[in-house]
Design a protein around this motif. Structure first.
Motif, PDB file in Angstrom:
ATOM      1  N   THR A 112       0.866  -1.237  -0.146  1.00 55.34           N
ATOM      2  CA  THR A 112       0.057  -0.060  -0.016  1.00 55.34           C
ATOM      3  C   THR A 112       0.806   1.218   0.101  1.00 55.34           C
ATOM      4  N   HIS A 155     -18.152  -1.477   4.313  1.00 52.71           N
ATOM      5  CA  HIS A 155     -18.211   0.275   4.261  1.00 52.71           C
ATOM      6  C   HIS A 155     -17.176   0.742   5.468  1.00 52.71           C
ATOM      7  N   ASP A 201      -8.525   1.401  -0.302  1.00 44.21           N
ATOM      8  CA  ASP A 201      -7.435   1.163  -0.870  1.00 44.21           C
ATOM      9  C   ASP A 201      -6.735   2.479  -1.039  1.00 44.21           C
ATOM     10  N   ALA A 232     -16.483   2.092  -0.114  1.00 48.19           N
ATOM     11  CA  ALA A 232     -17.011   0.764  -0.149  1.00 48.19           C
ATOM     12  C   ALA A 232     -15.844  -0.123  -0.021  1.00 48.19           C
ATOM     13  N   THR A 233     -14.679   0.179  -0.475  1.00 50.39           N
ATOM     14  CA  THR A 233     -13.120  -0.212  -0.462  1.00 50.39           C
ATOM     15  C   THR A 233     -12.178   0.472   0.184  1.00 50.39           C
ATOM     16  N   ASP A 253     -10.935  -3.758   6.377  1.00 48.19           N
ATOM     17  CA  ASP A 253     -11.521  -3.426   4.971  1.00 48.19           C
ATOM     18  C   ASP A 253     -12.599  -4.275   4.499  1.00 48.19           C
ATOM     19  N   ASN A 254     -13.243  -5.219   5.179  1.00 50.23           N
ATOM     20  CA  ASN A 254     -14.247  -5.933   4.910  1.00 50.23           C
ATOM     21  C   ASN A 254     -15.812  -5.313   4.783  1.00 50.23           C
TER      22      ASN A 254
END
Length: 159
Positions: free
Chosen positions: A5, A104, A126, A123-124, A101-102
């Protein structure tokens, strides 16, 4: 958490954890419990608890502690809320990635003076979620928060 990341998820710092394990940010003593079910989002190591681990729910004021380091004055934005931590010292986070991260999440943006500049439901979690937040040069840090309860999960800082 296998991918690399661009930004770093920051757990509750070790010095703050030491203090919270004595007296939390509401002035209460820590009350350790055995987590029979597991699954609590631990802010000390940024993973979910396993059944049988000793954990505690403590009150934490992340913006207040950041402001003490930076000289910011968040005023009414100085929130405190419940976070799960290990009852004893742990090794901290392992690996890369954006924890929890699983589901919202809300990415809440703060200025250098500690005022909320807005937030975004994502929603993710990242690189794009954080890149979007830091596209605004006034953003100094972001808090990732759970949607369902609004709880602080972790911090990401500029740079």
């Amino acid at each position: 958490m296998a991918h690399t990341t661009t930004y770093t998820a920051r757990p509750v710092p070790p010095t703050a954890l030491k203090e919270l394990r004595s007296t939390d940010d509401s002035g209460r003593e820590m009350v350790p419990v055995t987590d029979d079910e597991g699954g609590a989002p631990l802010r000390c190591c940024l993973r979910r608890s396993a059944p049988g681990e000793r954990i505690a729910l403590v009150s934490y004021a992340p913006l207040r502690r950041w402001a003490a380091q930076t000289g910011a004055e968040p005023g009414a934005y100085d929130e405190q809320g419940p976070v799960f931590i290990h009852a004893e010292e742990c090794q901290g986070p392992e690996g890369d990635g954006y924890p929890f991260d699983n589901a919202h999440r809300t990415v809440r943006r703060y200025s250098a003076d500690g005022h909320i500049l807005g937030g975004e439901l994502v929603a993710t979690l990242d690189d794009d979620a954080f890149r979007n937040a830091f596209d605004d040069p006034a953003v100094a840090l972001v808090h990732v928060r759970a949607v369902e309860y609004g709880c602080f999960l972790y911090e990401v800082r500029r740079g």
